[in-house]
Design a protein around this motif. Structure first.
Motif, mmCIF file in Angstrom:
data_model
loop_
_atom_site.group_PDB
_atom_site.id
_atom_site.type_symbol
_atom_site.label_atom_id
_atom_site.label_comp_id
_atom_site.label_asym_id
_atom_site.label_seq_id
_atom_site.Cartn_x
_atom_site.Cartn_y
_atom_site.Cartn_z
ATOM 1 N N LEU A 25 16.868 61.914 77.955
ATOM 2 C CA LEU A 25 18.079 62.250 78.304
ATOM 3 C C LEU A 25 17.920 62.148 79.955
ATOM 4 O O LEU A 25 18.915 61.864 80.502
ATOM 5 C CB LEU A 25 18.706 63.779 78.030
ATOM 6 C CG LEU A 25 19.214 63.858 76.716
ATOM 7 C CD1 LEU A 25 19.512 65.192 76.578
ATOM 8 C CD2 LEU A 25 20.340 63.038 76.364
ATOM 9 N N LEU A 26 16.810 62.186 80.545
ATOM 10 C CA LEU A 26 16.454 62.440 82.109
ATOM 11 C C LEU A 26 16.996 61.142 82.602
ATOM 12 O O LEU A 26 17.864 61.007 83.646
ATOM 13 C CB LEU A 26 15.013 62.528 82.402
ATOM 14 C CG LEU A 26 14.618 62.772 83.922
ATOM 15 C CD1 LEU A 26 15.519 63.600 84.606
ATOM 16 C CD2 LEU A 26 13.215 62.707 84.027
ATOM 17 N N PRO A 27 16.674 59.830 82.124
ATOM 18 C CA PRO A 27 16.729 58.434 82.743
ATOM 19 C C PRO A 27 18.616 58.255 82.568
ATOM 20 O O PRO A 27 18.980 57.582 83.451
ATOM 21 C CB PRO A 27 16.031 57.347 82.066
ATOM 22 C CG PRO A 27 15.725 58.088 80.856
ATOM 23 C CD PRO A 27 15.565 59.759 80.960
ATOM 24 N N PHE A 28 18.995 58.684 81.176
ATOM 25 C CA PHE A 28 20.296 58.461 81.289
ATOM 26 C C PHE A 28 21.245 59.319 81.940
ATOM 27 O O PHE A 28 22.216 58.831 82.488
ATOM 28 C CB PHE A 28 20.861 58.681 79.841
ATOM 29 C CG PHE A 28 20.373 57.673 78.798
ATOM 30 C CD1 PHE A 28 21.121 56.590 78.638
ATOM 31 C CD2 PHE A 28 19.306 58.039 78.222
ATOM 32 C CE1 PHE A 28 20.632 55.561 77.774
ATOM 33 C CE2 PHE A 28 18.585 56.887 77.256
ATOM 34 C CZ PHE A 28 19.374 55.697 77.056
ATOM 35 N N SER A 29 20.699 60.538 82.560
ATOM 36 C CA SER A 29 21.327 61.266 83.076
ATOM 37 C C SER A 29 21.686 60.912 84.672
ATOM 38 O O SER A 29 22.628 60.812 85.222
ATOM 39 C CB SER A 29 20.645 62.741 83.295
ATOM 40 O OG SER A 29 21.406 63.377 84.394
ATOM 41 N N ASN A 30 20.533 60.247 85.050
ATOM 42 C CA ASN A 30 20.425 59.560 86.522
ATOM 43 C C ASN A 30 21.100 58.311 86.463
ATOM 44 O O ASN A 30 21.770 57.864 87.288
ATOM 45 C CB ASN A 30 18.750 59.212 86.755
ATOM 46 C CG ASN A 30 18.057 60.401 87.118
ATOM 47 O OD1 ASN A 30 18.571 61.533 87.595
ATOM 48 N ND2 ASN A 30 16.943 60.260 86.837
ATOM 49 N N LEU A 31 21.147 57.654 85.367
ATOM 50 C CA LEU A 31 22.042 56.428 85.259
ATOM 51 C C LEU A 31 23.612 56.716 85.293
ATOM 52 O O LEU A 31 24.205 55.740 85.908
ATOM 53 C CB LEU A 31 21.701 55.656 84.076
ATOM 54 C CG LEU A 31 22.529 54.419 83.733
ATOM 55 C CD1 LEU A 31 21.990 53.161 84.804
ATOM 56 C CD2 LEU A 31 22.101 53.574 82.343
#
Length: 341
Positions: A46-52
């Protein structure tokens, strides 16, 4: 329709999560280490999707009150997970399945207290939501506790059947923990709705939730566990279980549920818990060789009737709300048209 499809998908993922978690714990993992790995994997996803999707320029400012809200969501979700796994280990999955169907009832009460649901006992819509919730819970309990004569005979003894009929070590303590789990799960959904109303970044909220659960479960594991071999991912069945749980059971499931909470409210999401038992029975019959019994048929029909009664009540409320908003706009624009030259 997207919300309905999403919730059906999450219930399928929930049933499969129950199967793989039972397999992992049977292979020697503890519920603490399983929750730790599952939330850790979900956090990394979820971390990269949150930033995206929720970049700082597009997201609302993260105030201190929102940080506190994030912590409350994480704590409530963590306590629900801990009580649920521990309660099932002390009792059985039969009791767990039955008592977790109290979630729609608890959620309905909390949503009414926080004014997330329109409550007027004289209105047909409120009566429909109340009666439908009770009927749906009753149907789920019938499916769980009453078997009846077989309609389709069982050819195999599946893991689901074994888990539902497994022995219990402390039924009373397990039941108490499972009731507490249902209360925490309802509070968890209500707190999500409150936070998402002010900070509608679903993936960011779920990332923080999984991260908080990872830290808390890791800390509890180090304190409670004396045998660190429970953290081993061998044999490969453990690795497969935590990967499936982290990807589908947590990252996918909690994010879609949170999105549905934001779109349709916590009661909408809670009402799919009894529907999940119907899905579990279908999966058991079609893929695992379970028998299909009269109790399952009657309970499924009752659950569906209750579910659609609640959904009808919510749909009628939405029509009334849309109609009142439209008439209000018409009243506001009418004087402007009359004053126009």
């Amino acid at each position: 329709m997207k919300e309905y499809a999403g919730m059906v998908a999450t219930q399928v993922a929930q049933v499969l999560l129950m199967i793989v978690s039972k397999e992992a714990i049977a292979d020697g993992m503890t519920s603490y280490s399983f929750i730790f790995y599952s939330n850790a994997i979900a956090s990394l996803i979820l971390l990269p999707f949150s930033n995206l999707f929720h970049r700082s320029s597009n997201s609302p400012p993260l105030s201190f009150s929102m940080v506190v809200g994030f912590l409350i969501v994480g704590l409530l979700g963590f306590f629900a997970q801990m009580c649920g796994y521990t309660g099932v280990s002390y009792s059985s999955a039969t009791l767990g399945t039955t008592l977790l169907n109290l979630i729609p009832g608890f959620t309905f009460i909390l949503a009414a207290l926080f004014r997330m649901e329109v409550i007027n006992i004289k209105h047909l819509t409120t009566q429909a939501k109340f009666i439908g919730t009770v009927v749906s819970i009753a149907g789920a309990i019938i499916m769980t506790l009453y078997q009846g004569p077989p309609i389709i005979s069982s050819q195999l003894k599946s893991n689901i059947s074994h888990n539902l009929l497994g022995p219990s070590s402390n039924w009373v303590l397990g039941g108490i923990l499972l009731i507490i789990d249902a209360i925490f799960a309802s509070m968890y959904m209500i707190s999500q709705a409150i936070v998402l109303k002010k900070y509608p970044a679903v993936i960011t909220l779920m990332f923080s939730y999984c991260l908080i659960c990872t830290v808390l479960s890791g800390a509890v594991s180090l304190i409670v566990e004396t045998d660190l071999s429970s953290f081993s991912l061998q044999p490969y069945s453990r690795l497969f279980s935590v990967l499936f749980s982290g990807i589908f059971g947590y990252a996918f499931l909690v994010t879609v549920q949170s999105w549905c909470v934001r779109k349709r409210g916590p009661l909408f999401v809670a009402m799919f818990h009894p529907v999940g038992i119907v899905i579990a029975n279908l999966i058991g019959v079609i893929f695992l060789g379970d028998g299909f019994y009269l109790g399952s048929l009657l309970g499924s029909i009752i659950v569906v009737i209750g579910f659609y009664t609640v959904m009808w009540g919510k749909a009628q409320e939405q029509k009334i709300l849309d109609s009142s908003v439209s008439s209000k706009l018409d009243d506001e624009t009418a004087p402007l048209l009359q004053d126009a030259p």
